[in-house]
Design a protein around this motif. Structure first.
Motif, mmCIF file in Angstrom:
data_model
loop_
_atom_site.group_PDB
_atom_site.id
_atom_site.type_symbol
_atom_site.label_atom_id
_atom_site.label_comp_id
_atom_site.label_asym_id
_atom_site.label_seq_id
_atom_site.Cartn_x
_atom_site.Cartn_y
_atom_site.Cartn_z
ATOM 1 N N VAL A 351 -41.965 43.878 4.222
ATOM 2 C CA VAL A 351 -41.717 44.500 5.525
ATOM 3 C C VAL A 351 -42.531 43.701 6.530
ATOM 4 C CG1 VAL A 351 -41.897 46.602 6.892
ATOM 5 C CG2 VAL A 351 -41.312 46.731 4.450
ATOM 6 N N GLU A 352 -41.844 43.002 7.420
ATOM 7 C CA GLU A 352 -42.491 41.952 8.212
ATOM 8 C C GLU A 352 -43.276 42.486 9.398
ATOM 9 O OE1 GLU A 352 -44.224 39.310 8.470
ATOM 10 O OE2 GLU A 352 -42.647 38.143 7.499
ATOM 11 N N ASP A 353 -44.276 41.718 9.770
ATOM 12 C CA ASP A 353 -45.125 41.934 10.933
ATOM 13 C C ASP A 353 -44.257 42.175 12.177
ATOM 14 O OD1 ASP A 353 -46.726 41.040 13.339
ATOM 15 O OD2 ASP A 353 -48.255 40.730 11.806
ATOM 16 N N GLN A 354 -44.648 43.165 12.990
ATOM 17 C CA GLN A 354 -43.836 43.499 14.163
ATOM 18 C C GLN A 354 -43.827 42.388 15.212
ATOM 19 O OE1 GLN A 354 -44.523 47.483 15.673
ATOM 20 N NE2 GLN A 354 -44.493 48.345 13.623
ATOM 21 N N ARG A 355 -44.841 41.541 15.213
ATOM 22 C CA ARG A 355 -44.800 40.398 16.127
ATOM 23 C C ARG A 355 -43.713 39.414 15.695
ATOM 24 N NH1 ARG A 355 -47.256 41.085 20.982
ATOM 25 N NH2 ARG A 355 -46.814 38.873 21.261
ATOM 26 N N TYR A 356 -43.465 39.264 14.420
ATOM 27 C CA TYR A 356 -42.362 38.414 13.956
ATOM 28 C C TYR A 356 -41.032 38.971 14.477
ATOM 29 C CZ TYR A 356 -39.363 35.623 10.943
ATOM 30 O OH TYR A 356 -38.392 34.754 10.487
ATOM 31 N N LEU A 357 -40.840 40.262 14.320
ATOM 32 C CA LEU A 357 -39.579 40.866 14.752
ATOM 33 C C LEU A 357 -39.409 40.768 16.263
ATOM 34 C CD1 LEU A 357 -39.601 43.997 12.427
ATOM 35 C CD2 LEU A 357 -38.333 41.862 12.107
ATOM 36 N N TYR A 358 -40.501 40.893 16.995
ATOM 37 C CA TYR A 358 -40.450 40.726 18.452
ATOM 38 C C TYR A 358 -39.938 39.339 18.813
ATOM 39 C CZ TYR A 358 -42.390 39.659 23.092
ATOM 40 O OH TYR A 358 -42.566 39.245 24.393
ATOM 41 N N TRP A 359 -40.459 38.307 18.161
ATOM 42 C CA TRP A 359 -40.018 36.944 18.484
ATOM 43 C C TRP A 359 -38.606 36.662 17.970
ATOM 44 C CZ3 TRP A 359 -41.754 34.565 22.364
ATOM 45 C CH2 TRP A 359 -43.076 34.718 22.779
ATOM 46 N N ALA A 360 -38.218 37.308 16.880
ATOM 47 C CA ALA A 360 -36.825 37.202 16.449
ATOM 48 C C ALA A 360 -35.900 37.819 17.496
ATOM 49 C CB ALA A 360 -36.639 37.887 15.098
ATOM 50 N N ASP A 361 -36.314 38.953 18.066
ATOM 51 C CA ASP A 361 -35.548 39.564 19.159
ATOM 52 C C ASP A 361 -35.440 38.612 20.342
ATOM 53 O OD1 ASP A 361 -35.448 41.912 17.654
ATOM 54 O OD2 ASP A 361 -37.092 42.872 18.740
ATOM 55 N N LYS A 362 -36.561 37.998 20.704
ATOM 56 C CA LYS A 362 -36.618 37.140 21.889
ATOM 57 C C LYS A 362 -35.824 35.843 21.700
ATOM 58 C CE LYS A 362 -39.500 37.327 24.978
ATOM 59 N NZ LYS A 362 -39.440 37.743 26.402
ATOM 60 N N LYS A 363 -35.845 35.308 20.493
ATOM 61 C CA LYS A 363 -35.242 33.997 20.253
ATOM 62 C C LYS A 363 -33.825 34.064 19.700
ATOM 63 C CE LYS A 363 -39.474 31.292 19.697
ATOM 64 N NZ LYS A 363 -39.051 30.082 20.437
ATOM 65 N N GLY A 364 -33.408 35.247 19.258
ATOM 66 C CA GLY A 364 -32.042 35.379 18.766
ATOM 67 C C GLY A 364 -31.872 35.050 17.297
ATOM 68 N N LEU A 365 -32.873 35.349 16.492
ATOM 69 C CA LEU A 365 -32.802 35.120 15.052
ATOM 70 C C LEU A 365 -32.358 36.401 14.356
ATOM 71 C CD1 LEU A 365 -33.523 32.922 12.847
ATOM 72 C CD2 LEU A 365 -35.631 34.259 12.519
ATOM 73 N N LEU A 366 -31.257 36.349 13.610
ATOM 74 C CA LEU A 366 -30.792 37.496 12.846
ATOM 75 C C LEU A 366 -31.760 37.773 11.697
ATOM 76 C CD1 LEU A 366 -27.017 36.485 12.549
ATOM 77 C CD2 LEU A 366 -28.080 37.908 14.317
ATOM 78 N N VAL A 367 -31.967 39.048 11.368
ATOM 79 C CA VAL A 367 -32.902 39.427 10.312
ATOM 80 C C VAL A 367 -32.271 40.476 9.405
ATOM 81 C CG1 VAL A 367 -35.151 40.453 9.780
ATOM 82 C CG2 VAL A 367 -34.916 38.955 11.782
#
Length: 587
Positions: A351-367
């Protein structure tokens, strides 16, 4: 220690952001409690913990300053904390972004509470324990085990690493911090976009301490690129409120800006709680307008089929294991994945760090968000898994980058699912309770093979030759019909279940390793970059050439300890030219 020396000093919860907080990362006192005598001897009152540790890194890691890999089931932390004077009249909330596995907390020698679960964030209101001086001693005990009945993901349960299981994670492994609030404040907001109606639903939950007879008003302001989109206010008269608003602008010609990998548009939103005009709470958040759906054997993003080029990502680092060593390290991994031509990642057994998910949101990386597995099936395992998994879904719900939930992988913890009705029913239960909370996203049960109910049929196959893959998968009915083991050892569906036209994705393949004296990959190791690229292109192109397959996930982004099949080494050095990987992926 000044702020510049604090590890992971960035705000830890960017999707629900407040300005009044204090980072507690850095040096703490620490002790091993091999005999588990600490509570009996009341270490929480006066014990001088003799070691030092750097939080949020676990004692097993080099980054912690200890680097001891031998398992210890009971460990203690302590730290002296002073609340800044400007927050003297505020509620003090103690947050842990994650600690593995049972966490017990004392403040000034008084027991505050405990939390079970190693993957999710949790908090305690410690206001009544800290005293008028607002200085306090914070003591934390973590209890872990080698039990296969607790969700442990890739953490080993033996003395040494084996197969694809690695050094365990014990204790605090993400940021610890304080937040300063008024008694009346927002607890959480569930944000649900509806692209088809150009609207968004907000479900507000308020803190238990709120006085609903106190003339409270909540204002919500939505902007895009600093331009006002929608603003509305509501009277707060009970703990839960839900409202749905259209986000087309009345003030200028403006279309709804959708979120996608090509255009990761995000709307900013500010929630402000007032009492008779006085600001009691302010939260900055955001959301993405995007829709995930399934139609005619395809996954659709915003009503358009999307071919998923995913990269398996276990989220390990050489010196800090499961804890990202810095925000720069998070950004580097995301940027490398996208540079190699991938549009998403499958976060594997973590279960990934919320800062990772924030940057995935910002950069457009599907997770794809995946739960850490148990390895035995029992009443205890079912309880542990279900409670923690639903907290994962709740905490990660608002991230637009997350497009798939993956609670189970390769029958781990449900090893007899092919025939065992109880294990089958367990996975069905997890599927349905997940969909009850989140009807937007597909749920995969169980990734790799032996599916029961599942929105996507995902298959793992480490065949080395593209030619062999093409031959094996040329007839779809043979793969999904359950008469054969599609990858020569597992069936696509569990007994009693049948394929119902779901999208088909090869969600693990490749795993190619270079010749090495130690470490392993899948299949034969290659001698050089030329051999690697030939094999990588052969199998990747074969997958892309099968018209009923709508995506793939390559194993994996980096080497992890003894598993040396990454496209990058553990210290993030490319093994072959990145541009060549990109050319093959996008060909």
């Amino acid at each position: 220690m000044n702020l510049n020396q604090i590890p992971r000093k960035e705000y830890p919860r960017p999707h629900f952001n407040r300005g009044d907080w204090l980072n507690l990362n850095g040096e703490w006192n620490f002790a091993f409690d091999e005999a588990n005598l600490g509570e009996q001897e009341k270490w929480y009152e006066s014990k001088n913990l003799e070691k030092k540790i750097i939080v949020p890194f676990t004692y097993e890691t080099k980054a912690s300053g200890i680097g001891e890999e031998t398992f210890c089931a009971n460990i203690w932390y302590s730290k002296q904390v002073t609340v800044p004077k400007e927050y003297g009249d505020k509620q003090v909330i103690l947050h842990f972004q994650a600690a593995d596995y049972i966490t017990k907390v004392w403040v000034n020698g008084k027991f505050v509470g405990k939390h079970q679960g190693g993957q999710v964030a949790f908090s305690f209101n410690i206001t009544k324990f800290i005293g008028e001086k607002r200085e306090f001693t914070l003591v934390v005990k973590n209890e872990d085990s080698l039990s296969c009945h607790q969700p442990r993901g890739k953490q080993r349960w033996m003395d040494q690493n084996f197969g694809c299981w690695y050094v365990q994670t014990t204790g605090i492994w993400q940021t610890v911090w304080l937040e300063f609030l008024n008694e009346s404040h927002l607890d959480s907001v569930k944000i649900t976009p509806d692209m088809d109606t150009e609207s968004v639903e907000f479900s507000f939950n308020f803190a238990e301490e709120v006085d609903f007879n106190d003339n409270l008003t909540l204002k919500t302001e939505i902007t895009f690129d600093q331009l006002p989109i929608k603003s509305f206010s509501m009277d707060v008269n009970h703990q839960k409120h839900t409202t749905k608003v259209n986000i087309t602008s009345n003030h200028f010609d403006w279309k709804v800006m959708l979120w996608s990998p090509e255009h990761p548009n995000l709307y900013d939103v500010v929630f402000t709680l007032y009492r008779n005009g006085e600001v009691l709470d302010r939260v900055d958040s955001y959301f993405g307008m995007r829709k995930i759906s399934i139609e005619n054997g395809n996954v659709l993003l915003n009503n358009i089929p999307i071919y998923q080029r995913l990269l398996l990502d276990q989220g390990y680092w050489q010196d800090s294991h499961l804890t990202p060593p810095s925000e720069e390290a998070i950004l580097k991994d995301i940027d490398k994945a996208m540079e190699m031509g991938y549009n998403g990642v499958r976060k594997h057994m973590k279960v990934e760090d919320q800062r990772y998910l924030y940057w995935a949101d910002k950069k457009g990386l599907l997770v794809w968000s995946e739960m850490a597995a148990t390895y035995e099936f029992s009443d205890e395992a079912v309880k542990n898994f279900t409670e923690e998994w639903m907290e994962v879904v709740k905490q990660q719900y608002n991230h637009p980058s997350i497009i798939t939930w993956t609670p189970f992988n390769e029958s781990w913890g449900i090893k007899n699912i092919y025939t065992d009705e109880k294990q089958q029913q367990f996975t069905e239960g997890i599927y349905h309770i997940t969909k009850a909370f989140d009807s937007m996203r597909p749920v995969i049960v169980n990734d790799g093979w032996e599916h029961t109910v599942s929105d996507i049929l995902t298959l793992h196959d480490y065949v080395e030759s593209g030619e062999e893959f093409s031959e094996r998968y040329k007839k779809q009915e043979a793969i999904v019909g359950n008469k054969i083991a599609f990858n020569k050892h597992k069936h696509a569906m569990a007994q009693g279940y049948e394929y119902k036209g779901q999208p088909i994705i090869i969600s693990e393949y490749g795993g190619i390793a270079f010749c090495s004296e130690k470490g392993w990959g899948y299949g034969n190791q290659v001698k050089n970059g030329k051999e690697f690229l030939e094999r990588f292109e052969s199998i990747t192109q074969a997958i892309k050439d099968i018209d009923y397959i709508c995506g793939f996930c390559y194993t994996q982004i980096t080497d992890v300890q003894q598993e040396v099949n990454g496209l990058l080494t553990e210290d993030r050095r490319p093994k072959v030219e990145i541009k060549k990987i990109r050319e093959i992926n996008l060909k």
